[in-house]
Design an enzyme around this catalytic site. Structure first.
Site: not given
Ligand code: G3P
Length: 214
Positions: A27, A56, A82-84
């Protein structure tokens, strides 16, 4: 190659998951905003449907904020990655999150050097955006090739996730190159199964079979 859906739409996710070949979901803030739902509730629902990694994204752009958001997201479910964003603060966050056992997907990657730094920082996944590079007359798939070569040269374990896929040929090229993951919109996912000769062939088989029944 693992196949991920790039969407925040739960109906699309449920449909793809029902085929039994969905390996994960990515996402991003734009996709989630379209759904007009509580972000965390949506993520929990996605995690309950899909057996695989669910990316996310954080929206902070400084280290402390990213760390705070990342910890909250990671707490929701073991499947959360976790998208960074690939900026200086993002790379710092990747290093710190890895030390805490939180997996990261480093997003908005547009160059091989960015990908090299993400791997050195300890990213679990790197996301080169192929479609957006094609949009500006650069080769998105050439970037994927460069990243795979660099990671192979040094034995980095970071998985290469081909993102911003726009059509089935991007999927073919990603798989031919040996990318680990391809994430795609639902429309592209459904196109993968289709071939006009399959439809014509099936129609012919069925009509021939009907003749036998007479
Ligand atoms: O989720 C990241 C990426 O796949 C977005 O794709 O089509 O907005 O360039 P796109």
């Amino acid at each position: 190659m693992k196949i991920f859906l790039d969407t925040g739409n739960i109906n699309e996710i449920r449909d793809a998951a029902s085929m039994g070949i969905l390996d994960g979901v990515t996402t991003n803030p734009s996709l989630v905003a379209k759904e007009n739902r509580n972000f965390k509730e949506l993520l929990k629902e996605i995690c309950s449907v899909v057996n695989g990694d669910i990316s996310a994204e954080v929206v902070s752009t400084e280290l402390d904020g990213m760390m705070r958001e990342a910890r909250e997201l990671a707490k929701l479910d073991d499947k959360i990655v976790v998208k960074v964003p690939l900026i200086k603060e993002g790379l710092k966050a990747v290093r710190c999150l890895k030390a805490e056992g939180i997996r990261t997907n480093v997003t908005l990657c547009f160059s091989p050097n960015q990908a090299l730094l993400a791997a050195k920082a300890g990213a679990y996944i790197i996301s080169p955006f192929v479609g957006r590079l094609d949009d500006i007359s650069s080769s998105g798939m050439e970037l994927v090739h460069q990243i795979l070569t660099i990671y192979d040269n040094y034995g980095f374990e970071t998985q290469v996730l081909v993102a911003s896929i726009r059509h089935p040929m991007h999927v073919v090229e990603a798989a031919m190159m040996g990318a680990h993951i391809g994430t795609m919109p639902y429309a592209v996912f459904t196109q993968l199964v289709k071939h006009p000769l399959t439809d014509i062939g099936l129609e012919r088989f069925l009509s021939d079979w009907k003749k036998l029944q007479k």
